[in-house]
Design a protein around this motif. Structure first.
Motif, PDB file in Angstrom:
ATOM      1  N   ARG A 142       0.007  -0.715   4.341  1.00 27.19           N
ATOM      2  CA  ARG A 142       1.341   0.035   3.808  1.00 27.19           C
ATOM      3  C   ARG A 142       2.505  -0.919   4.273  1.00 27.19           C
ATOM      4  N   CYS A 143       3.699  -1.000   3.575  1.00 28.63           N
ATOM      5  CA  CYS A 143       4.719  -1.426   3.919  1.00 28.63           C
ATOM      6  C   CYS A 143       4.696  -2.699   4.575  1.00 28.63           C
ATOM      7  N   ALA A 144       5.470  -3.158   5.491  1.00 26.09           N
ATOM      8  CA  ALA A 144       5.804  -4.361   6.123  1.00 26.09           C
ATOM      9  C   ALA A 144       4.181  -5.089   6.522  1.00 26.09           C
ATOM     10  N   SER A 145       3.263  -4.220   6.823  1.00 24.80           N
ATOM     11  CA  SER A 145       1.803  -4.584   7.062  1.00 24.80           C
ATOM     12  C   SER A 145       1.346  -5.220   6.101  1.00 24.80           C
ATOM     13  N   GLY A 146       1.719  -4.820   4.820  1.00 26.89           N
ATOM     14  CA  GLY A 146       1.334  -5.347   3.402  1.00 26.89           C
ATOM     15  C   GLY A 146       1.941  -6.376   3.019  1.00 26.89           C
ATOM     16  N   ILE A 147       2.989  -6.717   3.503  1.00 23.44           N
ATOM     17  CA  ILE A 147       3.663  -7.997   3.094  1.00 23.44           C
ATOM     18  C   ILE A 147       2.975  -9.142   4.005  1.00 23.44           C
TER      19      ILE A 147
ATOM     20  N   GLY B  96       0.991  -1.236  -0.084  1.00 20.47           N
ATOM     21  CA  GLY B  96      -0.003  -0.107   0.138  1.00 20.47           C
ATOM     22  C   GLY B  96       0.887   1.316   0.093  1.00 20.47           C
ATOM     23  N   GLY B  97       0.494   2.257  -0.713  1.00 21.65           N
ATOM     24  CA  GLY B  97       1.131   3.364  -0.778  1.00 21.65           C
ATOM     25  C   GLY B  97       2.209   3.235  -1.870  1.00 21.65           C
TER      26      GLY B  97
ATOM     27  N   HIS C  12      -0.249  -9.716  -5.584  1.00 18.01           N
ATOM     28  CA  HIS C  12      -1.394  -9.200  -4.659  1.00 18.01           C
ATOM     29  C   HIS C  12      -1.127  -7.485  -4.475  1.00 18.01           C
ATOM     30  N   LEU C  13      -2.085  -6.740  -4.842  1.00 23.26           N
ATOM     31  CA  LEU C  13      -2.028  -5.422  -4.515  1.00 23.26           C
ATOM     32  C   LEU C  13      -2.438  -5.172  -3.080  1.00 23.26           C
ATOM     33  N   ALA C  14      -1.763  -4.740  -2.300  1.00 27.95           N
ATOM     34  CA  ALA C  14      -1.876  -4.857  -0.739  1.00 27.95           C
ATOM     35  C   ALA C  14      -2.606  -3.559  -0.247  1.00 27.95           C
TER      36      ALA C  14
END
Length: 508
Positions: free
Chosen positions: A330-335, A304-305, A325-327
């Motif tokens: 954001r960032c590590a939380s998106g991973i 995200g972002g 996957h398009l999360a």
């Protein structure tokens, strides 16, 4: 040149040899990391610990420096240390390859919530059988600076400078095969000459690398500058690649370089050695990450972002891919989100699974890549530390039933050695914290566990080593090395109980 997996083994081994007692244990776990030759004293006599060691007595006693403990063995056991390290036969369940800035690291998240959540998940569910790789546009120097600012885990290896450098181990040993490959058809002096002729603004000296020249340009002029520079370099006999990212950065690389090519090179090398990962997940946020998503057979997450140039690529090339996957996060939380969405393995960290009664079971039977028995002690270490931190921060209920999550896994007669050298009952140490519920609620302690490794010492007896870091608002990070001995016990959350913990202080 050492094999890829041998280099990874060095990268994953924590530097424990500063302490005699920990060096002894380190030799059992990672013999290639230790130059000492300590003795292990058995009840039946003396025996030097080398690549393998055996126990045949009913009891075993380690005596070295400050470390003294006894475990009771019911049968003969044998451990071959070379089978415990990452080697040519080890098949990683998952290789996670992530960009750093605005992908793994969120510069807007001052409390590092997303990154610490990822760290918690990785240490508990993946560190025992998977590989973490950072692929960044940063140089080694800039990467080192970033590590002092954010709670990053220690990766198995790094790809630096937009895929122009592959480095292994604590000493960041370069992959010479990759260096030789990039040297063909490359002339940095010519590139710098043409960049200066166009009056382009060069980045910091640390970002001008042997196979990378980086400058900054205005977004509105990007297309014209890229076309002009590309033509001039071609006219001078160079076959190069130009990568524009973040709306400002322009990198000039050898044609065969790049994040994608570096990853493909690594995967090919791992296949030759019989150690290619079962699954690979690549993670990025900008244009210089596009090549990662184009490597054959990988899964991908756009966090995200993400930057406009990467989202545009996704709309054209990746929108209908089941592997990409398009999360939303954001960032590590998106991973972490992508690990779950792509069914790559457990995606709920101990932090996520916590409730008033402790921590719920980790893995559903249907999840792909579920935790194997070899990782239960590591998970217990992470869960225990997570719950303890939440207790001190006042983030779990203050009642005896809740605190029992900690006391119920402590074996009778277990011991604890603090970083300052004091030894006492482990149960007493843990119980003393019961009255300190919420002690740090005003300045929340944030803890992460790094370099965690597990080894079976004997049937039902496990050793775990790790680095523990903590920081709170307004204070510098503090850390220590830790070694724990656990043994199997039915009825406990992870099927093990604690026998011994030994902590040794370390500097940042």
């Amino acid at each position: 040149m050492a094999s890829l997996q041998a280099c990874i083994a060095v990268a994953r081994a924590p530097p424990l040899s500063h302490s005699p007692c920990l060096a002894l244990l380190a030799r059992a776990l990672r013999p290639i990391r230790c130059t000492l030759r300590p003795q292990v004293r058995f009840l039946s006599g003396d025996m030097a610990m080398d690549w393998s060691f055996n126990w045949t007595a009913q009891g075993v006693s380690f005596r070295r420096g400050e470390m003294r403990f006894r475990v009771s063995l019911k049968e003969e056991a044998s451990v071959d240390a070379k089978d415990q390290r990452v080697g040519a036969k080890a098949i990683p369940k998952l290789m996670l390859v992530s960009d750093l800035d605005n992908t793994m690291v969120d510069h807007l998240d001052k409390s590092h919530t997303g990154l610490l959540r990822f760290n918690n998940l990785w240490a508990a569910e993946y560190a025992h059988n998977s590989l973490l790789v950072f692929s960044t546009g940063r140089s080694l120097e800039k990467y080192t600076q970033l590590r002092t600012q954010f709670p990053l885990l220690t990766p198995a290896l790094c790809i630096f400078s937009v895929g122009t450098e592959i480095c292994y181990g604590a000493n960041m040993e370069p992959d010479q095969d990759w260096v030789n490959y990039l040297n063909e058809g490359w002339n940095q002096a010519v590139v710098l000459e043409e960049v200066k002729r166009l009056n382009l603004r060069l980045q910091d000296d640390s970002e001008i690398r042997p196979h990378k020249v980086s400058c900054q340009i205005d977004k509105k002029d990007a297309t014209e500058i890229i076309d002009t520079l590309s033509k001039r370099l071609k006219d001078r006999g160079l076959n190069v690649k130009l990568i524009f990212s973040h709306g400002i950065d322009l990198d000039v690389l050898p044609k065969g370089a790049g994040k994608g090519e570096a990853l493909a090179f690594l995967l090919q090398k791992m296949r030759r050695e019989g150690s290619a990962p079962q699954e690979t997940l690549v993670c990025g946020d900008s244009g210089n990450d596009i090549e990662l998503f184009e490597v054959e057979g990988v899964n991908g997450v756009i966090v995200g972002g993400a930057m406009e140039e990467l989202r545009q690529w996704y709309d054209i090339n990746g929108k209908h891919s089941s592997r990409l996957h398009l999360a939303k996060e954001r960032c590590a939380s998106g991973i972490v989100e992508a690990i779950g969405e792509l069914s790559l393995g457990p995606h709920l960290s101990p932090f996520d699974r916590m409730n008033s009664n402790g921590i719920q079971p980790a893995v559903k039977a249907s999840e792909k890549g579920q935790l194997t028995p070899s990782g239960v002690a590591q998970r217990e270490v992470v869960e225990f530390n997570t719950f303890f931190t939440k207790w001190m921060n006042g983030e779990v209920p203050n009642n005896p039933e809740s605190f029992q999550r900690l006391t119920s896994v402590i074996a009778s007669g277990s011991t604890m050695v603090y970083p300052w050298g004091v030894e006492q009952s482990l149960l007493q140490s843990v119980t003393s914290a019961q009255s300190k519920h919420g002690l740090t609620k005003d300045k929340k302690i944030r803890v992460w566990i790094d370099c965690i490794q597990e080894q079976e010492l004997a049937n039902g007896v496990l050793m775990v080593t790790w680095h523990s870091w903590q920081m709170s608002e307004g204070t510098e990070r503090k850390g220590y090395f830790a070694t724990a001995i656990l043994r199997e016990k039915e009825g406990t959350p992870n099927g093990v109980e604690w026998l011994r913990v030994h902590e040794t202080p370390r500097k940042s």
